[in-house]
Each structure stands twice: as C-alpha cells, then as structure tokens.
Design an enzyme around this catalytic site. Structure first.
Site, PDB file in Angstrom:
ATOM      1  N   GLY A  60       0.898  -1.195   0.029  1.00  0.00           N
ATOM      2  CA  GLY A  60       0.143   0.122   0.090  1.00  0.00           C
ATOM      3  C   GLY A  60       0.806   1.368  -0.085  1.00  0.00           C
ATOM      4  N   SER A  61       0.245   2.229   0.314  1.00  0.00           N
ATOM      5  CA  SER A  61       1.087   3.707   0.511  1.00  0.00           C
ATOM      6  C   SER A  61       2.168   3.740   1.481  1.00  0.00           C
ATOM      7  CB  SER A  61       0.044   4.798   0.605  1.00  0.00           C
ATOM      8  OG  SER A  61      -0.485   4.628   1.894  1.00  0.00           O
ATOM      9  N   THR A 118       0.419   4.822   4.952  1.00  0.00           N
ATOM     10  CA  THR A 118      -0.108   3.650   5.592  1.00  0.00           C
ATOM     11  C   THR A 118       1.015   2.811   6.326  1.00  0.00           C
ATOM     12  OG1 THR A 118      -1.958   4.081   4.215  1.00  0.00           O
ATOM     13  CG2 THR A 118      -2.092   2.189   5.600  1.00  0.00           C
ATOM     14  N   GLY A 119       1.957   2.622   5.396  1.00  0.00           N
ATOM     15  CA  GLY A 119       3.250   1.603   5.673  1.00  0.00           C
ATOM     16  C   GLY A 119       3.750   2.119   7.131  1.00  0.00           C
ATOM     17  N   GLU A 144       5.519  -3.274   1.011  1.00  0.00           N
ATOM     18  CA  GLU A 144       5.952  -2.998  -0.233  1.00  0.00           C
ATOM     19  C   GLU A 144       5.105  -1.639  -0.323  1.00  0.00           C
ATOM     20  OE1 GLU A 144       7.982  -4.159  -2.039  1.00  0.00           O
ATOM     21  OE2 GLU A 144       8.250  -6.354  -1.804  1.00  0.00           O
ATOM     22  N   CYS A 201       2.353   1.019  -8.772  1.00  0.00           N
ATOM     23  CA  CYS A 201       3.634   1.450  -7.848  1.00  0.00           C
ATOM     24  C   CYS A 201       4.624   1.657  -8.645  1.00  0.00           C
ATOM     25  CB  CYS A 201       3.776   0.291  -6.707  1.00  0.00           C
ATOM     26  SG  CYS A 201       4.017  -1.427  -7.350  1.00  0.00           S
TER      27      CYS A 201
HETATM   28  P1  NAD Z   1      -3.579   2.341   1.109  1.00  0.00           P
HETATM   29  O1  NAD Z   1      -2.087   2.441   1.811  1.00  0.00           O
HETATM   30  O2  NAD Z   1      -4.468   3.374   1.235  1.00  0.00           O
HETATM   31  O3  NAD Z   1      -4.039   1.017   1.333  1.00  0.00           O
HETATM   32  C1  NAD Z   1      -3.746  -0.385   1.311  1.00  0.00           C
HETATM   33  C2  NAD Z   1      -4.379  -1.073   2.341  1.00  0.00           C
HETATM   34  O4  NAD Z   1      -4.090  -0.948   3.869  1.00  0.00           O
HETATM   35  C3  NAD Z   1      -5.986  -1.346   2.193  1.00  0.00           C
HETATM   36  O5  NAD Z   1      -6.236  -2.631   2.319  1.00  0.00           O
HETATM   37  C4  NAD Z   1      -6.380  -0.566   3.344  1.00  0.00           C
HETATM   38  O6  NAD Z   1      -7.617  -0.864   3.750  1.00  0.00           O
HETATM   39  C5  NAD Z   1      -5.253  -0.923   4.276  1.00  0.00           C
HETATM   40  N1  NAD Z   1      -5.241   0.211   5.364  1.00  0.00           N
HETATM   41  C6  NAD Z   1      -5.499   1.479   5.558  1.00  0.00           C
HETATM   42  N2  NAD Z   1      -5.078   2.015   6.566  1.00  0.00           N
HETATM   43  C7  NAD Z   1      -4.701   1.373   7.317  1.00  0.00           C
HETATM   44  C8  NAD Z   1      -4.094   1.358   8.584  1.00  0.00           C
HETATM   45  N3  NAD Z   1      -3.940   2.286   9.120  1.00  0.00           N
HETATM   46  N4  NAD Z   1      -3.486   0.003   9.183  1.00  0.00           N
HETATM   47  C9  NAD Z   1      -3.744  -1.209   8.401  1.00  0.00           C
HETATM   48  N5  NAD Z   1      -4.124  -1.202   7.097  1.00  0.00           N
HETATM   49  C10 NAD Z   1      -4.855   0.054   6.451  1.00  0.00           C
HETATM   50  O7  NAD Z   1      -2.860   2.024  -0.479  1.00  0.00           O
HETATM   51  P2  NAD Z   1      -3.896   1.981  -1.785  1.00  0.00           P
HETATM   52  O8  NAD Z   1      -4.493   3.373  -2.034  1.00  0.00           O
HETATM   53  O9  NAD Z   1      -4.790   1.001  -1.571  1.00  0.00           O
HETATM   54  O10 NAD Z   1      -2.814   1.607  -2.945  1.00  0.00           O
HETATM   55  C11 NAD Z   1      -1.956   2.589  -3.355  1.00  0.00           C
HETATM   56  C12 NAD Z   1      -0.710   2.765  -3.048  1.00  0.00           C
HETATM   57  O11 NAD Z   1      -0.098   1.544  -2.765  1.00  0.00           O
HETATM   58  C13 NAD Z   1       0.403   3.545  -3.735  1.00  0.00           C
HETATM   59  O12 NAD Z   1       1.170   4.482  -3.032  1.00  0.00           O
HETATM   60  C14 NAD Z   1       1.002   2.479  -4.339  1.00  0.00           C
HETATM   61  O13 NAD Z   1       2.217   2.871  -4.838  1.00  0.00           O
HETATM   62  C15 NAD Z   1       1.289   1.433  -3.417  1.00  0.00           C
HETATM   63  N6  NAD Z   1       1.615   0.241  -3.941  1.00  0.00           N
HETATM   64  C16 NAD Z   1       2.647  -0.407  -3.734  1.00  0.00           C
HETATM   65  C17 NAD Z   1       3.203  -1.653  -4.437  1.00  0.00           C
HETATM   66  C18 NAD Z   1       4.485  -2.362  -4.147  1.00  0.00           C
HETATM   67  O14 NAD Z   1       4.618  -3.287  -4.374  1.00  0.00           O
HETATM   68  N7  NAD Z   1       5.354  -1.506  -3.556  1.00  0.00           N
HETATM   69  C19 NAD Z   1       2.235  -2.251  -5.152  1.00  0.00           C
HETATM   70  C20 NAD Z   1       0.772  -1.706  -5.533  1.00  0.00           C
HETATM   71  C21 NAD Z   1       0.465  -0.475  -4.703  1.00  0.00           C
END
Ligand code: NAD
Length: 486
Positions: free
Chosen positions: A230-231, A234-235, A252, A286
């Site tokens: 994810g982002s 959030t990570g 990731e 990503c």
């Molecule tokens: P996001 O971080 O908003 O959400 C990802 C997941 O985390 C979702 O399932 C969401 O419900 C969950 N989440 C949200 N807040 C949380 C918290 N506080 N604790 C735990 N879980 C939580 O990301 P997104 O908008 O779904 O995806 C887009 C982002 O992901 C972009 O920044 C993109 O670059 C990144 N991404 C990275 C990779 C990689 O492999 N590096 C691959 C795909 C996407």
C-alpha cells in the site's frame, strides 16, 4: 478438508468472507462500485473485531498441522490453487474489470500472472544448510514458519498482490488471513472461497471491511507477521502499530520511479514504450514511470511523439473491447489526482496534452495528461500522483540527472532507455531503486526479488528472499561427543 460448494465467480453472486473454512456474512455491509459507472455493483460483509478474532484463532488452530505437513503437500495445494484460478480465469478477469476498472488486457495480465505465481512459488522451498559437520559437532541452519500472517492488500492489483502473499506464506508452512482493499474486495473474497476445499479449514481465511480492520490486524496479539502492500503513509502506521507485538513485517510501499532517456534513442520507437511505462493500469501502478527525464537533444521529438501516440489511446469502460485505459479506481483517489491538475493550473505549468477534467463524466475518468517540463520541486514531480498525469523533464548532464532521479525519499523502481548499452548500464547502476530496468520495464518473475529501497519498503517479495520473509532462522547445534552429558 473444509466442505464448501463451488461458488459462482460473478458480480451478481453473493460475496462472503471465509473464516475457519466457513462462509460468513454480516448484517452490516460495504458497497463496492464500478469505477467506470460510479454505480454500486455488490455489497460485501464488514468484519467486526470478534470475527477477526475468529479468523485468527482458526488460523492459529490450523497452524500446527499445516506447518508439520510435508512440504510437498503444501506445494501441491498451492499449485492446485493456481489450477483452480485457471479454471475460472475468464470469470475473474471480468469481475476484476468491474470492480477495479482495468481493461481486459490488464485484467488478463493480472489473472494469468496470479496463476503463474501460484504455480511457480509452489516449486520453491528453503533447504536446511549444514554449516559445520565434524566428528565432534553438527551445526544446521534451517527455516521455520512464523505462525499466523495478516495480509493487507491494495486496490490497484487486488488479485496478484494477494497471491504474492498467500503463496509464499502457505508454502513455508504459515497460515494466513487476507484483508482486501475496501475498494476491491470482490475477487479476493471469491478466490479465497473458491480454494477452501484444497486446504484444511482455517489455513486461509478472508475478512473484508474498512481501514479499521487493517488497524486491528496490525495490532492483533496473535498475528505474527504483516505482509502489507500500500502507500508509504499507511506503511508507517502499519510499522508503528506492529511494533506493539514486534511482528515481522514486509512492506511494499509507494514509489516515484524515474525513467531516464538518452539522446541516442529513436523518438518514434521509444515513445509508445515510455507511454505504457507511465500509463499502464491507468498509472495506478506502484512501478509506473512517474518522472520521465528526456535528454535535451531529443526532448521535443520524444515529447511530440508521446503526445501523438497518446492521442491514439482509447480511454473508457474497461469492459469495452476497444478500451486501453480505464477510470481512476475510486473516488478518494480521483479527488487526489484532481489536486495535481489544479496545482499544475495554479502554477502555470504547461500541458503538452490534456489538462482539462470533465467532472460530469459517467465514471471517475481523467484525461491522459502530459506536463511539459514542470519545475523539479513541483508537486507533480516530487509526489506520487498515482493517476494519468505525467511530468516530462529535460536533462543534459549525466551526473545531474542521476542526482535528480535519486533525489526522492522513494526507491522502488527505475528505468533507463538508450542505444549505448555501456552508458545505459553505467547510469542504471547508480540509481537507488529495488528494480532497475534497462530498455524494458515491468518485467517481473516469481524468481526475481522485488524490494523497495528507502521509503518504498522493508523486506522483499518473490524469489527465495521473499520466501525467507515468512520464516524464522533457526540454528541447531549438536555436540556429538559421547561424554558430553554423561
Ligand atoms: P493504502 O495504503 O491506502 O491501502 C492499502 C491497504 O491498507 C488497504 O487494504 C487499506 O484498507 C489498508 N489500510 C489503510 N489504513 C490502514 C491502517 N492504518 N492500518 C492497516 N491497514 C490499513 O494504499 P492504496 O491506496 O490501496 O494503494 C495505493 C498505494 O499502494 C500507492 O502508494 C502504491 O504505490 C502502493 N503500491 C505499492 C506496491 C509495491 O509493491 N510496492 C504495489 C502496489 C501499490
């Protein structure tokens, strides 16, 4: 084995969670939209903390048997999950397009890739290593599974990025609870339901809900590892929350991948490649090329060739056969992308193509937009828009463009494009990124490590390095001397 009748993979079927091998629905539900129409297409359950506890308890209960099964049994089960997905591939592609928006070609790439990942990760294993063997002593280093994994998945590649977690977790002997993105839960819920008869109950569960559910997973006392995509923002929350129980983590995260184009390219040949490097999956990728640095000597030609090529690309509902780029996947992301359009207008950046959003469009559509050499510190260049608005940037000094490419907190991917392979390689080796593609992009493999540098992540996915992330290291030593204890 759990007994579950084969579910229908269709948007008008019922979507349920799978907990302890059972189908679970809830009174409260979450609406799922088709981003091409902004219409609700399905509703999914919303897990309470109690239901999450049940899924984790079932995973814990299943762990002993699953982890002590023969490796080949686990590998066979994971390969069979790939076969099961293959039997329903067309249905999953259609469902993926409906919930995610991506056109058929991208849906096919993702589903076929997911099948390949199941099958290939199923061939992997981590051998024990004899570190020392003498007449007196034996020292062995081996890997043991961690326990229960919580997998948190984003919305851009909902199936593939779930499979990247499920397959290695199960092969190494862990059990796993998967939480899809609230924006794209349909394929993941179906997939987990569909493979239950291949696994003992509780080994693989799926729970749906909002971001709260993600927070409960990262803080859960009985989950041993979080596999998160994810982002970056959030990570950081995930890492902080997981610290409470010292969970293992694979993160990731986001990226702001540079592409560097040398002056010996043929603009007409490279333009479509650069276009797709940036806009594949409607730039919700990503690893999309998010900043394209083009040498001054060919900048105008490459820009014009990209503009000309972009005009030939059809944007629309992914379900239409002629569509090459779909909508933005969800409303919050659509609003975020609009901010970059507004910022470019407010700061007088020049649009080589696009720039005007039709807010009355039926779906969350924005036009393919190329911005002509905006300042290096503009939001569009410095941030991750995650949508189809791309800055093209001029360069003329090699050291300077490398410094600019690396001047970012991220380090996920990068690419270099040019005929002079010695120069291409020299530049590539100086880029701070987990994957550096030279004269190609977005080539992945289950046997190729994928890992972000800097704030693009921690740990790795894919290859044996990815497998290791689902294990503890264990050293076993033996003093062979007969009189050691007696
Ligand atoms: P996001 O971080 O908003 O959400 C990802 C997941 O985390 C979702 O399932 C969401 O419900 C969950 N989440 C949200 N807040 C949380 C918290 N506080 N604790 C735990 N879980 C939580 O990301 P997104 O908008 O779904 O995806 C887009 C982002 O992901 C972009 O920044 C993109 O670059 C990144 N991404 C990275 C990779 C990689 O492999 N590096 C691959 C795909 C996407």
């Amino acid at each position: 084995m759990a007994t579950v009748s084969v579910p229908r993979v269709s948007v008008d079927s019922e979507f349920v969670m799978t907990i302890a091998g059972k189908r679970v629905s809830t009174n409260e539900t979450l609406a799922v939209f088709n981003p091409a129409t902004r219409q609700v297409v399905a509703n999914v359950p919303v897990a309470s903390q109690v239901l999450l506890d049940e899924a984790v308890a079932a995973a814990r209960a299943a762990f002993n048997e699953w982890s002590t099964n023969a490796l080949t049994d686990r590998q066979q089960a994971v390969a069979a999950m790939g076969d099961r997905l293959a039997e329903h591939a067309e249905d999953f592609m259609a469902l993926l397009t409906i919930e995610q928006g991506k056109p058929k070609a991208m849906a096919e790439w993702e589903v076929l890739g997911s099948i390949a990942w199941f099958r290939e990760i199923a061939t992997q294993s981590l051998a024990s290593e004899t570190v020392q063997e003498t007449r007196e002593r034996l020292v062995i280093s081996r890997h043991t599974p961690l326990g229960v994994v919580g997998a948190i998945v984003p919305w851009n590649f909902p199936i593939l990025l779930a499979v990247w977690k499920i397959a290695p977790a199960l092969v190494t002997g862990n059990t796993i609870v998967v939480k899809p993105s609230p924006f794209t839960p349909l394929c993941d819920l179906k997939l987990v339901e569909l493979v239950q008869d291949l696994l003992p109950a509780g080994v693989l569960s799926a729970v749906s809900g909002g971001d709260d559910l993600g927070r409960w997973i990262t803080a859960h006392r009985d989950i041993d590892k979080i596999a998160f995509t994810g982002s970056t923002e959030t990570g950081k929350h995930v890492m902080a929350s997981a610290a409470g129980t010292l969970k293992r983590l694979t993160l990731e995260l986001g990226g702001n991948d540079p592409a560097i184009v040398l002056d010996d390219v043929d603009p007409q040949t490279v333009a479509p490649k650069l276009f797709w490097a940036a806009f594949q999956n409607n730039a919700q990728f990503c690893n999309a090329a998010k900043r394209i640095y083009v040498h001054d000597n060919v900048y105008d030609q490459v820009r014009d060739a990209m503009v000309a090529y972009a005009r030939t690309v059809t944007v629309g509902d992914g379900a239409s056969p002629e569509t090459q780029l779909g909508p933005i996947q969800n409303e919050p992301q659509y609003r975020k992308v609009l901010e970059y359009f507004a910022d470019c207008h407010a700061n007088g950046h020049v649009f080589a193509l696009g720039g005007m959003v039709d807010r009355d469009a039926v779906g969350w559509f924005v036009p393919v937009t190329l911005v002509d050499d905006p300042p290096e510190d503009s939001r569009l260049v410095a941030e991750e828009p995650f949508g189809p608005i791309l800055p093209l940037l001029r360069w003329h000094d090699e050291a300077d463009v490398i410094a600019r490419a690396n001047a970012t907190p991220w380090g996920l991917g990068a690419s270099v494009w040019g005929r002079d392979l010695e120069r291409v390689g020299r530049i590539g080796r100086q880029l701070e990124a987990g994957t550096v593609w030279l004269n190609e992009i977005h080539e992945y493999s289950p046997h190729q490590v994928f890992a972000g540098h800097k704030q693009s992540g921690i740990g790795a996915e894919n290859s044996l390095y990815g497998l290791v992330e689902y294990t503890n290291h264990q050293t076993i030593t033996l003093n062979k001397a007969r009189d050691a204890v007696a």
